[in-house]
Design an enzyme around this catalytic site. Structure first.
Site, mmCIF file in Angstrom:
data_model
loop_
_atom_site.group_PDB
_atom_site.id
_atom_site.type_symbol
_atom_site.label_atom_id
_atom_site.label_comp_id
_atom_site.label_asym_id
_atom_site.label_seq_id
_atom_site.Cartn_x
_atom_site.Cartn_y
_atom_site.Cartn_z
ATOM 1 N N LYS A 13 0.834 -1.209 0.000
ATOM 2 C CA LYS A 13 0.000 0.000 0.000
ATOM 3 C C LYS A 13 0.867 1.257 0.000
ATOM 4 O O LYS A 13 0.652 2.182 -0.781
ATOM 5 C CB LYS A 13 -0.940 0.011 1.220
ATOM 6 C CG LYS A 13 -1.841 -1.207 1.323
ATOM 7 C CD LYS A 13 -2.751 -1.158 2.541
ATOM 8 C CE LYS A 13 -2.055 -1.186 3.881
ATOM 9 N NZ LYS A 13 -1.345 -2.461 4.183
ATOM 10 N N ARG A 88 -9.930 0.258 8.689
ATOM 11 C CA ARG A 88 -9.456 -1.083 8.992
ATOM 12 C C ARG A 88 -10.476 -1.910 9.744
ATOM 13 O O ARG A 88 -10.216 -3.067 10.050
ATOM 14 C CB ARG A 88 -8.212 -0.962 9.882
ATOM 15 C CG ARG A 88 -6.920 -1.284 9.159
ATOM 16 C CD ARG A 88 -5.818 -0.828 10.076
ATOM 17 N NE ARG A 88 -4.681 -1.644 9.959
ATOM 18 C CZ ARG A 88 -3.535 -1.216 9.391
ATOM 19 N NH1 ARG A 88 -3.453 -0.022 8.869
ATOM 20 N NH2 ARG A 88 -2.514 -2.011 9.351
ATOM 21 N N ARG A 127 11.899 -5.902 5.095
ATOM 22 C CA ARG A 127 11.679 -4.474 4.787
ATOM 23 C C ARG A 127 12.587 -3.580 5.631
ATOM 24 O O ARG A 127 12.798 -3.810 6.813
ATOM 25 C CB ARG A 127 10.226 -4.066 5.065
ATOM 26 C CG ARG A 127 10.009 -2.561 4.879
ATOM 27 C CD ARG A 127 8.554 -2.164 4.895
ATOM 28 N NE ARG A 127 7.875 -2.529 6.116
ATOM 29 C CZ ARG A 127 6.579 -2.369 6.314
ATOM 30 N NH1 ARG A 127 5.820 -1.852 5.353
ATOM 31 N NH2 ARG A 127 6.026 -2.739 7.450
ATOM 32 N N ARG A 155 11.302 -1.429 11.116
ATOM 33 C CA ARG A 155 10.176 -1.100 11.975
ATOM 34 C C ARG A 155 10.072 -2.104 13.120
ATOM 35 O O ARG A 155 10.348 -3.285 12.949
ATOM 36 C CB ARG A 155 8.867 -1.131 11.158
ATOM 37 C CG ARG A 155 8.464 0.229 10.647
ATOM 38 C CD ARG A 155 7.315 0.200 9.665
ATOM 39 N NE ARG A 155 6.129 -0.526 10.094
ATOM 40 C CZ ARG A 155 4.987 -0.546 9.401
ATOM 41 N NH1 ARG A 155 4.890 0.155 8.266
ATOM 42 N NH2 ARG A 155 3.952 -1.233 9.825
ATOM 43 N N ARG A 166 -0.270 -9.577 12.877
ATOM 44 C CA ARG A 166 -0.889 -8.523 12.052
ATOM 45 C C ARG A 166 -1.739 -9.144 10.948
ATOM 46 O O ARG A 166 -2.813 -8.647 10.620
ATOM 47 C CB ARG A 166 0.194 -7.617 11.442
ATOM 48 C CG ARG A 166 0.793 -6.642 12.460
ATOM 49 C CD ARG A 166 2.162 -6.142 12.066
ATOM 50 N NE ARG A 166 2.187 -5.354 10.859
ATOM 51 C CZ ARG A 166 3.307 -5.085 10.175
ATOM 52 N NH1 ARG A 166 4.481 -5.538 10.614
ATOM 53 N NH2 ARG A 166 3.258 -4.368 9.089
HETATM 54 P P1 AP5 Z 1 4.860 -1.573 1.817
HETATM 55 O O1 AP5 Z 1 4.534 -0.749 0.629
HETATM 56 O O2 AP5 Z 1 5.585 -0.937 2.951
HETATM 57 O O3 AP5 Z 1 3.542 -2.349 2.334
HETATM 58 P P2 AP5 Z 1 2.293 -1.814 3.159
HETATM 59 O O4 AP5 Z 1 1.077 -2.470 2.575
HETATM 60 O O5 AP5 Z 1 2.296 -0.339 3.276
HETATM 61 O O6 AP5 Z 1 2.608 -2.537 4.538
HETATM 62 P P3 AP5 Z 1 2.547 -1.986 6.033
HETATM 63 O O7 AP5 Z 1 3.331 -2.957 6.877
HETATM 64 O O8 AP5 Z 1 2.931 -0.547 6.112
HETATM 65 O O9 AP5 Z 1 1.039 -2.154 6.347
HETATM 66 P P4 AP5 Z 1 0.392 -2.222 7.710
HETATM 67 O O10 AP5 Z 1 -1.013 -2.123 7.319
HETATM 68 O O11 AP5 Z 1 0.722 -3.377 8.577
HETATM 69 O O12 AP5 Z 1 1.083 -1.052 8.533
HETATM 70 P P5 AP5 Z 1 0.599 0.398 8.937
HETATM 71 O O13 AP5 Z 1 1.771 1.259 8.978
HETATM 72 O O14 AP5 Z 1 -0.581 0.792 8.122
HETATM 73 O O15 AP5 Z 1 5.710 -2.844 1.272
HETATM 74 C C1 AP5 Z 1 6.185 -3.839 2.166
HETATM 75 C C2 AP5 Z 1 7.530 -4.382 1.662
HETATM 76 O O16 AP5 Z 1 7.323 -5.060 0.421
HETATM 77 C C3 AP5 Z 1 8.596 -3.308 1.378
HETATM 78 O O17 AP5 Z 1 9.854 -3.811 1.691
HETATM 79 C C4 AP5 Z 1 8.463 -3.065 -0.142
HETATM 80 O O18 AP5 Z 1 9.672 -2.619 -0.710
HETATM 81 C C5 AP5 Z 1 8.063 -4.448 -0.641
HETATM 82 N N1 AP5 Z 1 7.181 -4.430 -1.793
HETATM 83 C C6 AP5 Z 1 6.145 -3.583 -2.036
HETATM 84 N N2 AP5 Z 1 5.523 -3.892 -3.196
HETATM 85 C C7 AP5 Z 1 6.196 -4.961 -3.708
HETATM 86 C C8 AP5 Z 1 6.030 -5.759 -4.882
HETATM 87 N N3 AP5 Z 1 5.045 -5.514 -5.780
HETATM 88 N N4 AP5 Z 1 6.885 -6.797 -5.077
HETATM 89 C C9 AP5 Z 1 7.879 -7.070 -4.190
HETATM 90 N N5 AP5 Z 1 8.087 -6.347 -3.059
HETATM 91 C C10 AP5 Z 1 7.254 -5.306 -2.818
HETATM 92 O O19 AP5 Z 1 0.062 0.138 10.409
HETATM 93 C C11 AP5 Z 1 0.942 -0.188 11.464
HETATM 94 C C12 AP5 Z 1 0.163 -0.353 12.772
HETATM 95 O O20 AP5 Z 1 -0.477 0.884 13.120
HETATM 96 C C13 AP5 Z 1 -0.960 -1.373 12.742
HETATM 97 O O21 AP5 Z 1 -0.517 -2.682 12.993
HETATM 98 C C14 AP5 Z 1 -1.876 -0.844 13.863
HETATM 99 O O22 AP5 Z 1 -1.353 -1.164 15.134
HETATM 100 C C15 AP5 Z 1 -1.767 0.652 13.679
HETATM 101 N N6 AP5 Z 1 -2.773 1.200 12.746
HETATM 102 C C16 AP5 Z 1 -2.542 1.834 11.566
HETATM 103 N N7 AP5 Z 1 -3.704 2.191 10.991
HETATM 104 C C17 AP5 Z 1 -4.691 1.788 11.837
HETATM 105 C C18 AP5 Z 1 -6.117 1.860 11.783
HETATM 106 N N8 AP5 Z 1 -6.764 2.429 10.747
HETATM 107 N N9 AP5 Z 1 -6.818 1.312 12.806
HETATM 108 C C19 AP5 Z 1 -6.197 0.756 13.868
HETATM 109 N N10 AP5 Z 1 -4.857 0.646 13.981
HETATM 110 C C20 AP5 Z 1 -4.107 1.161 12.970
HETATM 111 MG MG MG Z 2 2.520 1.021 4.881
#
Ligand code: AP5
Ligand code: MG
Length: 209
Positions: A13, A88, A127, A155, A166
């Protein structure tokens, strides 16, 4: 244009949002990024959120909805937003509908970036991100950011135990939103297990960008 980017942790994402921002000038709102900044600055929100984030659990809906209500009213969102990591839960999705209705802005699409969970475990454990510019890379980039020369870091929630939790939380609490947005005729599903540029090309095509 207002878009929800749906997808499991690690689906890509953030990677896709960065490309959309760079080329299409949309405003990127990542609740995860906002929360990590709050943790770093030790704000009241950050202190409340940290334990949930480190465990791979969701931060309570009321905290997230309050932060999003404030963020979505900022002037930079008027040109259109990419929502990454929000909503979410069903409660958050309903709250978003209300927020957008009050601002008289439509939601144009919910783009699901679809990737197999085992692929994701490998991606997230390797990552690395840049402390300075937020570049999303991997361990293969080494300790220095290839974009700005900043320091790359891992992270706190990118370890296998937390990643698997997760994914469980995603399955239970977030994946029902796929049917929610399908029911609203807004869901678009994209195969996210390909070169990121190919994924991006498809996303732009379905959005008519
Ligand atoms: P990346 O683009 O970083 O993936 P992402 O989908 O953004 O993954 P996240 O880990 O950021 O998602 P998340 O939902 O767990 O975390 P968030 O920060 O939102 O890509 C991942 C890796 O893959 C990278 O190394 C990249 O280079 C590689 N990659 C990308 N595309 C690729 C491809 N096509 N092919 C190969 N490799 C590729 O949330 C973190 C925490 O915050 C949550 O756990 C929760 O505690 C809290 N939180 C956040 N939002 C909420 C909410 N709305 N409600 C409640 N809690 C929340
Ligand atoms: Mg992200």
């Amino acid at each position: 244009m207002n878009i929800v980017l749906l997808g499991a942790p690690g689906a890509g994402k953030g990677t896709q949002a960065a490309m959309l921002v760079e080329e299409c000038g949309l405003c990127h709102i990542s609740t995860g990024d906002i929360l990590r900044q709050a943790v770093k600055n030790q704000t009241e929100l950050g202190i409340k959120a940290k334990g949930f984030m480190d465990a791979g659990e969701l931060v309570p809906d009321d905290l997230i909805i309050d932060l999003m209500k404030e963020r979505i009213q900022q002037p930079d969102t008027a040109k259109g937003v990419i929502l990454d990591g929000f909503p979410r839960t069903a409660t958050q999705a309903v709250a978003l509908d209300t927020m957008l209705a009050e601002l008289d802005r439509p939601l144009n699409a919910a783009v699901l970036v679809d990737v197999d969970f085992e692929v994701i475990v490998g991606r997230l454990c390797s990552r690395r991100m840049c402390k300075q510019c937020g570049y999303i890379g991997s361990v293969a980039d080494g300790p220095v950011c290839p974009k700005c020369g900043g320091e790359m870091y891992q992270r706190d929630d990118d370890n296998e135990t937390t990643v698997r939790n997760r994914l469980n939380v995603y399955e239970k609490s977030t994946s029902p939103l796929i049917d929610y947005y399908r029911g609203c005729n807004l869901l678009v599903k994209i195969d996210g297990d390909r070169d990121p540029r190919d994924v991006y090309t498809d996303i732009k095509e379905v959005l008519g960008l």
